[in-house]
Motif scaffolding. Structure first.
Motif, PDB file in Angstrom:
ATOM      1  N   ALA A  54      -0.113  -0.806  -4.411  1.00 49.93           N
ATOM      2  CA  ALA A  54      -0.408   0.474  -3.779  1.00 49.93           C
ATOM      3  C   ALA A  54      -1.149   1.570  -4.459  1.00 49.93           C
ATOM      4  O   ALA A  54      -0.852   2.603  -4.368  1.00 49.93           O
ATOM      5  CB  ALA A  54       1.223   0.800  -3.470  1.00 49.93           C
ATOM      6  N   GLY A  70      -5.593  -4.643  -5.259  1.00 47.63           N
ATOM      7  CA  GLY A  70      -5.513  -5.703  -4.285  1.00 47.63           C
ATOM      8  C   GLY A  70      -6.046  -7.029  -4.325  1.00 47.63           C
ATOM      9  O   GLY A  70      -6.519  -7.327  -5.597  1.00 47.63           O
ATOM     10  N   ARG A  87       0.826  -1.169  -0.160  1.00 50.96           N
ATOM     11  CA  ARG A  87       0.084  -0.017  -0.194  1.00 50.96           C
ATOM     12  C   ARG A  87       0.976   1.194  -0.019  1.00 50.96           C
ATOM     13  O   ARG A  87       2.210   1.328   0.200  1.00 50.96           O
ATOM     14  CB  ARG A  87      -1.126   0.000   1.114  1.00 50.96           C
ATOM     15  CG  ARG A  87      -0.523  -0.176   2.480  1.00 50.96           C
ATOM     16  CD  ARG A  87      -1.575   0.139   3.590  1.00 50.96           C
ATOM     17  NE  ARG A  87      -0.960   0.162   4.811  1.00 50.96           N
ATOM     18  CZ  ARG A  87      -1.412  -0.470   5.788  1.00 50.96           C
ATOM     19  NH1 ARG A  87      -2.050  -1.470   5.753  1.00 50.96           N
ATOM     20  NH2 ARG A  87      -0.937  -0.309   7.069  1.00 50.96           N
ATOM     21  N   SER A 120      -2.604  -9.097   4.609  1.00 49.58           N
ATOM     22  CA  SER A 120      -2.968  -8.396   3.202  1.00 49.58           C
ATOM     23  C   SER A 120      -3.317  -9.518   2.327  1.00 49.58           C
ATOM     24  O   SER A 120      -4.192  -9.316   1.356  1.00 49.58           O
ATOM     25  CB  SER A 120      -1.647  -7.892   2.579  1.00 49.58           C
ATOM     26  OG  SER A 120      -1.379  -6.777   3.524  1.00 49.58           O
ATOM     27  N   ASN A 139      -5.685   2.437  -4.494  1.00 51.10           N
ATOM     28  CA  ASN A 139      -7.070   1.772  -4.096  1.00 51.10           C
ATOM     29  C   ASN A 139      -7.678   0.871  -4.971  1.00 51.10           C
ATOM     30  O   ASN A 139      -8.380  -0.021  -4.710  1.00 51.10           O
ATOM     31  CB  ASN A 139      -8.160   2.928  -3.982  1.00 51.10           C
ATOM     32  CG  ASN A 139      -7.866   3.896  -3.035  1.00 51.10           C
ATOM     33  OD1 ASN A 139      -6.897   3.597  -2.193  1.00 51.10           O
ATOM     34  ND2 ASN A 139      -8.203   5.297  -3.197  1.00 51.10           N
ATOM     35  N   LYS A 172      -5.879  -6.759   1.774  1.00 47.77           N
ATOM     36  CA  LYS A 172      -5.559  -5.427   1.084  1.00 47.77           C
ATOM     37  C   LYS A 172      -6.668  -5.624  -0.038  1.00 47.77           C
ATOM     38  O   LYS A 172      -6.442  -6.204  -1.076  1.00 47.77           O
ATOM     39  CB  LYS A 172      -4.347  -5.654   0.669  1.00 47.77           C
ATOM     40  CG  LYS A 172      -3.756  -4.024   0.167  1.00 47.77           C
ATOM     41  CD  LYS A 172      -4.554  -3.433  -0.927  1.00 47.77           C
ATOM     42  CE  LYS A 172      -4.132  -2.030  -1.236  1.00 47.77           C
ATOM     43  NZ  LYS A 172      -5.008  -1.569  -2.412  1.00 47.77           N
ATOM     44  N   CYS A 187      -9.738  -3.013   4.287  1.00 45.91           N
ATOM     45  CA  CYS A 187      -8.592  -4.020   4.862  1.00 45.91           C
ATOM     46  C   CYS A 187      -9.486  -5.300   5.497  1.00 45.91           C
ATOM     47  O   CYS A 187      -8.764  -5.991   6.045  1.00 45.91           O
ATOM     48  CB  CYS A 187      -7.937  -3.393   5.845  1.00 45.91           C
ATOM     49  SG  CYS A 187      -9.215  -2.780   7.208  1.00 45.91           S
TER      50      CYS A 187
END
Length: 194
Positions: free
Chosen positions: A146, A151, A108, A120, A148, A183, A169
């Motif tokens: 890293a 993930g 992130r 994560s 939004n 994540k 999260c």
């Protein structure tokens, strides 16, 4: 769709009157010849005559490139990084298997020192990531989550059910209502397919 014809360099493909020459061919004495070993490809793009080309299979192989969004599956984790197999580049499936690594500092964008890999990713998770480097001598691609939009997109709980994201999260099992850290990606509409 008919199977593609395989040809070798110097092979006569057709006469000049039947087709226009494209990539991977040359014209000599009124005939079109292959300049490559590969597959014969005829295309018609609004022209009177089709365009004949020769393409190699390796040219069709897509490779993960720096900046590309990839879909991968987590194969193992340790406190410093997660190992993954890259399955797709964008929405195109890969023919060959490519390995990647998501390092702890690339999970992130903020609070990088507080990242814990086991909070994560877990083995078996499907992850959207971005290629940041072609990696080291072990031919691993270095990946980041890293952003939004990047993930975990698919995760399964210990009960075997597909988990539902409840925050950036955490994900929750719909059967046991147990929460697990991940994540989580905020998936954009262009990455969703019906």
């Amino acid at each position: 769709m008919s199977p593609m014809k395989l040809c070798v360099p110097g092979e006569s493909l057709c006469s000049e009157g039947d087709c226009n020459p494209g990539a991977g061919v040359y014209l000599r004495h009124g005939y079109i010849y292959s300049s490559l070993a590969g597959f014969v490809l005829k295309t018609t793009e609004g022209e009177k005559l089709p365009v004949i080309s020769v393409v190699r299979e390796t040219e069709a192989q897509l490779l993960p490139d720096v900046g590309a969004i990839v879909t991968c599956k987590v194969t193992s984790t340790n406190p410093r990084f997660a190992k993954v197999h890259i399955l797709y580049v964008g929405s195109t499936p890969l023919k060959d298997r490519f390995r990647g690594t998501i390092r702890k500092e690339d999970v992130r964008a903020t609070e990088k020192d507080k990242v814990e890999i086991y909070k994560s990713f877990r083995t078996g998770d499907i992850v959207l990531a971005k290629v940041i480097s072609l990696g080291d001598i072990q031919s691993n691609y270095l990946l980041t989550t890293a952003e939004n939009e990047l993930g975990v997109v698919v995760a399964h709980s210990e009960a075997g059910a597909q988990m539902i994201p409840i925050s950036w999260c955490e994900m929750q099992c719909p059967l046991t209502h147990a929460k697990e850290f991940r994540k989580v990606a905020r998936v954009q509409p262009e990455y969703l397919e019906a």
